[in-house]
Design a protein around this motif. Structure first.
Motif, PDB file in Angstrom:
ATOM      1  N   ASP A   1       8.105-142.761  26.576  1.00 18.52           N
ATOM      2  CA  ASP A   1       7.782-141.872  27.689  1.00 18.52           C
ATOM      3  C   ASP A   1       8.006-142.602  29.016  1.00 18.52           C
ATOM      4  O   ASP A   1       7.388-143.625  29.286  1.00 18.52           O
TER       5      ASP A   1
ATOM      6  N   SER B   1       7.558-141.091  32.031  1.00 18.31           N
ATOM      7  CA  SER B   1       6.990-140.210  33.048  1.00 18.31           C
ATOM      8  C   SER B   1       6.384-140.967  34.221  1.00 18.31           C
ATOM      9  O   SER B   1       6.133-140.387  35.274  1.00 18.31           O
TER      10      SER B   1
ATOM     11  N   THR C   1       7.923-143.183  35.896  1.00 21.47           N
ATOM     12  CA  THR C   1       8.978-143.513  36.845  1.00 21.47           C
ATOM     13  C   THR C   1       9.179-142.375  37.834  1.00 21.47           C
ATOM     14  O   THR C   1       8.833-141.230  37.571  1.00 21.47           O
TER      15      THR C   1
ATOM     16  N   ASN D   1      11.032-139.500  39.961  1.00 25.20           N
ATOM     17  CA  ASN D   1      12.055-138.515  39.657  1.00 25.20           C
ATOM     18  C   ASN D   1      13.104-138.476  40.762  1.00 25.20           C
ATOM     19  O   ASN D   1      12.819-138.766  41.920  1.00 25.20           O
TER      20      ASN D   1
ATOM     21  N   MET E   1      13.942-132.253  37.069  1.00 20.18           N
ATOM     22  CA  MET E   1      13.657-133.008  35.863  1.00 20.18           C
ATOM     23  C   MET E   1      13.167-132.069  34.767  1.00 20.18           C
ATOM     24  O   MET E   1      12.312-131.224  34.998  1.00 20.18           O
TER      25      MET E   1
ATOM     26  N   SER F   1      12.880-133.505  31.304  1.00 20.78           N
ATOM     27  CA  SER F   1      12.228-134.333  30.288  1.00 20.78           C
ATOM     28  C   SER F   1      12.359-135.796  30.674  1.00 20.78           C
ATOM     29  O   SER F   1      13.373-136.221  31.226  1.00 20.78           O
ATOM     30  N   GLU F   2      11.302-136.578  30.419  1.00 19.27           N
ATOM     31  CA  GLU F   2      11.341-138.030  30.611  1.00 19.27           C
ATOM     32  C   GLU F   2      10.942-138.743  29.317  1.00 19.27           C
ATOM     33  O   GLU F   2      10.453-139.855  29.339  1.00 19.27           O
ATOM     34  N   LEU F   3      11.195-138.071  28.196  1.00 22.02           N
ATOM     35  CA  LEU F   3      10.868-138.634  26.887  1.00 22.02           C
ATOM     36  C   LEU F   3      12.150-138.925  26.123  1.00 22.02           C
ATOM     37  O   LEU F   3      12.940-138.021  25.839  1.00 22.02           O
TER      38      LEU F   3
END
Length: 312
Positions: free
Chosen positions: A174, A176, A178, A180, A185, A187-189
Motif C-alpha cells: 500500500d 497511500s 505517498t 498523489n 488517482m 489505486s495506490e495498492l
C-alpha cells in the motif's frame, strides 16, 4: 507481674524468633480449664505452622515471603495479572487468561530487555531465535542457524531467505502514504506481479521457425514482447497476432514494431495496437497505400519483432 495495658509494656527492640514467646490458648487442651489451656508459641512456630484462612485476607502494607503456594486462581490488582488454575495459563494486563492451548496472553506493549537471544521452540523442535545484532537491530533465525529476517537500526527490513507472500487475494503493498500527482488517482495498492511467456501466432496453416513471446504484469499493466518468424505463410492467416496472456481493458493500446523483414508487400511502415487478446497490425507501403490485411503482407520467411504495453 501485675496486669498492665499493652501500651505500658516495654517495647521489644530485637525479637528472637526462636526464644521469644507469645501466649496462646489451646482450646483442644482442657486439662487446666474447660475453655482451654494457655501455652507458649514462638514466632518461628507461627510462621512454620502452615496457617489456613477460610475467609478473605486483605493486606495493605508490604508482605515479604520466601515462597508461596497458591492452589487456585490468582488475580492481582484487578487486571494486572490473572492466573487460571484450571488451564494453567497466565494473562498479563487483562482479567482474561489465554484461551485455546495458549499459556500466556499479554494486553498492551511488551518490552524485552536482554542481551541474550530469545528462543521460541514450538513443540521443542525447530526453534525460532531472535538475537540482538552486534551492528544494532535484530535478526530472526527461523531454524536457529539460518538467518531469515533482519531489522536494521535504520529501520530497513531485510529478508535473507524465502519470499513475502500475500495469502489473500487483493492484498499487496500500500503506497497511500505517498503524495498523489495532478491526475485522478484510482489505486495506490500494488497487488499483482507476474512474469512469463506466451505463444504468438497468425492463425491459418502457417508454420514457424520461431514463436517467442514474453510478458511482465505489474498491477493492471502488461508489458509484452514477441518475435514471430514464419517458415511457410500457408493460407487463412489473419492480420491479427493472437495469444496475448491477458485480455486488454477498454480502449486501444499502441505497440511498436521494432523490426520486420521479408514481407510480401514493400512496406515502409508497420504499426499495431492491442484490442482484446490480439494485436491488430496496420501499415503503409512505399507509395503510402494503407495496409490493413497482413495476408497480403506476410510471406514465407517473414520475421517480425514487436513490443509494447497495455492495461487490463
Amino acid at each position: 507481674m501485675a496486669d498492665s495495658k499493652i501500651t505500658a509494656l516495654t517495647a521489644l527492640t530485637a525479637a528472637d524468633p526462636v526464644n521469644d514467646m507469645f501466649p496462646v490458648v489451646d482450646v483442644s487442651d482442657t486439662t487446666m480449664a474447660a475453655s482451654g489451656t494457655t501455652k507458649k508459641i514462638s514466632v518461628n512456630n507461627i510462621l512454620s505452622s502452615s496457617p489456613t484462612a477460610s475467609g478473605a485476607l486483605t493486606v495493605t502494607g508490604l508482605v515479604t515471603a520466601g515462597s508461596a503456594t497458591i492452589t487456585g486462581d490468582l488475580t492481582v490488582d484487578t487486571n494486572v495479572l490473572a492466573v487460571n488454575a484450571t488451564t494453567n495459563a497466565v494473562g498479563i494486563g487483562t482479567t482474561v487468561a489465554p484461551v485455546y492451548s495458549s499459556k500466556l496472553r499479554v494486553e498492551g506493549g511488551v518490552e524485552i530487555h536482554t542481551s541474550q537471544a530469545l528462543n521460541i521452540q514450538p513443540g521443542n523442535t525447530n526453534p525460532y531465535e531472535i538475537v540482538n545484532r552486534s551492528a544494532g537491530g535484530f535478526a530472526f533465525y527461523p531454524t536457529g542457524t539460518t538467518l531469515g529476517l533482519t531489522l536494521a537500526p535504520s529501520g530497513d527490513l531485510s529478508l535473507a531467505t524465502g519470499n513475502v507472500v500475500m495469502t489473500t487475494s487483493g492484498k499487496g503493498i500500500d503506497f497511500s502514504a505517498t503524495a498523489n500527482g495532478s491526475g485522478t488517482m484510482t489505486s495506490e495498492l500494488l497487488n499483482d506481479y507476474e512474469e512469463g511467456t506466451w505463444t504468438p501466432n497468425i492463425g491459418g496453416t502457417a508454420t514457424y521457425t520461431g514463436q517467442t513471446g514474453t510478458y511482465t504484469k505489474i498491477g493492471n499493466r502488461v508489458y509484452v514482447s514477441l518475435r514471430l518468424s514464419v517458415l511457410v505463410a500457408g493460407t487463412g492467416e489473419d492480420f491479427r497476432i493472437s495469444g496475448l496472456p491477458f485480455a486488454s481493458g477498454s480502449g486501444l493500446f499502441a505497440v511498436s514494431v521494432g523490426y520486420f523483414s521479408s514481407l510480401k508487400t514493400n512496406a515502409a511502415f508497420l504499426s499495431g495496437y492491442v484490442t482484446g487478446s490480439q494485436i491488430c497490425m496496420t501499415g503503409t507501403t512505399v507509395s503510402t497505400a494503407t495496409i490493413t490485411n497482413l495476408i497480403a503482407v506476410i510471406g514465407n520467411g517473414t520475421d517480425i519483432a514487436i513490443s509494447g504495453f497495455y492495461n487490463v
